[in-house]
Scaffold this active site. Structure first.
Site, PDB file in Angstrom:
ATOM      1  N   HIS A  76      -6.954  12.929 -47.389  1.00 27.21           N
ATOM      2  CA  HIS A  76      -8.352  12.506 -47.245  1.00 27.21           C
ATOM      3  C   HIS A  76      -9.112  12.510 -48.569  1.00 27.21           C
ATOM      4  O   HIS A  76     -10.242  12.034 -48.626  1.00 27.21           O
ATOM      5  CB  HIS A  76      -9.073  13.378 -46.210  1.00 27.21           C
ATOM      6  CG  HIS A  76      -9.891  12.577 -45.237  1.00 27.21           C
ATOM      7  ND1 HIS A  76     -10.601  11.450 -45.597  1.00 27.21           N
ATOM      8  CD2 HIS A  76     -10.106  12.720 -43.904  1.00 27.21           C
ATOM      9  CE1 HIS A  76     -11.231  10.959 -44.550  1.00 27.21           C
ATOM     10  NE2 HIS A  76     -10.934  11.701 -43.498  1.00 27.21           N
ATOM     11  N   ASP A 118      -9.499   7.002 -46.661  1.00 28.17           N
ATOM     12  CA  ASP A 118     -10.437   7.210 -45.562  1.00 28.17           C
ATOM     13  C   ASP A 118      -9.921   6.541 -44.302  1.00 28.17           C
ATOM     14  O   ASP A 118      -9.012   5.696 -44.343  1.00 28.17           O
ATOM     15  CB  ASP A 118     -11.816   6.650 -45.931  1.00 28.17           C
ATOM     16  CG  ASP A 118     -12.446   7.398 -47.093  1.00 28.17           C
ATOM     17  OD1 ASP A 118     -12.345   8.636 -47.108  1.00 28.17           O
ATOM     18  OD2 ASP A 118     -13.024   6.750 -47.978  1.00 28.17           O
TER      19      ASP A 118
END
Length: 434
Positions: free
Chosen positions: A404, A408
């Site tokens: 992350h 995304d």
């Protein structure tokens, strides 16, 4: 005569250390240049370390089971001619400069008075007086394994106190990452505390091998450093299943190897990566590196280990070419013939978890990549079609873990949707395997 040094090689990208699993030579053996000296295990590969010189083995500095940083000296070879090479480890004056006044000067200048950087690092971190340690290495040399055993026992020797030789097997101790002296210091993962597990009659104790240690270290690093997120899509692979099943026997007879479903999925992923190059990226601290080449790591398991060889430039290969590489790499892994270069350069991992019946899983990212895609089992399920009718279809789940920091949910969702679209449109009329 000159003493030449053999150092722990770097056997893969991001590899910082290796474990000596087996010495293939002994002190006094005569070796030729390129002869194998030792078998080494890392989190990426098993490999042999070749000799860079012809001569006679003078000293085995590392013991079997020792984990040595890249660049550390593992043995010395006496060759004809030339000036003597520098000492193979740190001398007593260097020791004092390296670890401060808390440790007394060694009592002699033999093997016990020379310490590797890994030993120095551990002794400094845990306040161990090295002059009070009885080494189990060649010539009484103190090894990293000796210190790990002392740390595990809690019997840290104070000045003037003679430590007993360690007795517990080092294979049961946690691995601590070390950094080669020639490399800049990096934050390392603290070793997990040893767990005392009661052993009852009939229980089986299985020593932790170097390969298993390496896997554990790499997985811990991945989970420790990478913020994992997870997403999944389900794919209707009915047309693909019909197509592959209609040609698999003819293909095997003609080509000599299997045309697996997995080859179609790897092709689909490589095609989607060209359209979504952000997925083909890696975290590099103050920047993100988007890799140009599409090199897909595939997971291949043996009875007791997992390896991730790489299909290089997968986007440039046909389905047949990918199927051949999958077959060849699997054979190399299971026959112990995988080379370091077979493991290098991977930019994303695709894992065929469906081969053992899994229908949903969350993979741990193969550090330093930013994503891993799990291809689950293809199973027949009743599905509501667009016309409202119910039909039995061949369905498969694609499960993706992502870093992350780099990726995304939006881009990963679009990427998976594109992989889904490619798979669902594979058929005899739309897809060529050549």
């Amino acid at each position: 005569m000159a003493a030449e040094q053999i150092k722990m090689p770097q056997l893969g990208e991001s590899v910082t250390e290796g474990t000596i699993s087996k010495w293939l030579v002994s002190v006094g053996d005569k070796v030729n240049k390129y002869d194998p000296l030792a078998e080494v295990m890392t989190d990426k590969v098993n490999a042999e370390v070749p000799s860079s010189f012809s001569g006679v083995i003078k000293e085995l500095i590392a013991s079997e089971g020792d984990t040595m940083a890249v660049g550390e000296i593992i043995c010395t070879i006496e060759t004809e001619g030339g000036a003597p090479a520098p000492e193979a480890a740190v001398s007593a004056p260097e020791l004092k400069a390296a670890v401060g006044n808390g440790i007394a000067t060694p009592v002699d200048q033999g093997n016990r008075a020379r310490y590797s950087p890994a030993v120095l690092k551990l002794s400094q971190e845990h306040g161990i007086d090295l002059t009070q340690v009885l080494g189990t290495g060649a010539g009484g040399r103190i090894t990293r394994k000796d210190l790990l055993q002392i740390i595990e026992s809690g019997n840290i020797p104070a000045a003037g106190q003679k430590a007993e030789a360690p007795v517990q097997a080092a294979s049961k101790l946690p691995v601590q990452e070390v950094v080669a002296p020639s490399q800049p210091a990096q934050a390392s993962i603290a070793p997990a505390p040893a767990v005392s597990v009661p052993v009852a009659a009939g229980d089986i104790e299985i020593p932790v091998t170097g390969v298993r240690k390496a896997i554990a270290t790499n997985m811990l690093r991945s989970k420790h450093e990478i913020p994992h997120a997870w997403t999944m899509v389900e794919v209707d692979a009915t047309n693909l299943v019909d197509y592959r099943n209609s040609i698999k026997d003819e293909f095997k007879k003609k080509e000599g190897f299997n045309l697996t479903f997995f080859a179609f999925f790897v092709k689909a992923v490589s095609q989607a990566l060209k359209e979504f190059p952000q997925i083909n990226s890696m975290w590099a601290g103050d920047k993100i590196i988007q890799k140009k080449d599409i090199n897909i790591s595939i997971a291949v398991a043996t009875d007791d280990a997992l390896f991730v060889p790489v299909i290089k430039n997968a986007d440039e290969k046909t389905i047949k070419g990918i199927a051949r590489e999958i077959s060849d790499l699997a054979v190399k892994v299971r026959s112990g013939k995988l080379r370091p270069e077979d493991m290098q350069g991977g930019t994303i991992t695709v894992n065929n978890t469906g081969s053992f019946g899994s229908v949903q899983s969350m993979g741990i990212i193969n550090y330093p990549q930013a994503a891993i895609l799990q291809v689950e089992s293809i199973v027949k399920r009743p599905v509501v079609m667009n016309n409202g009718m119910i039909a039995v279809r061949d369905m498969v789940n694609l499960c993706m873990s992502l870093d992350h920091r780099v990726l995304d949910g939006l881009v990963c969702g679009r990427f998976l949707a594109r992989v889904k679209e490619i798979i669902e449109n594979m058929s005899k009329t739309t897809t060529s395997i050549y």
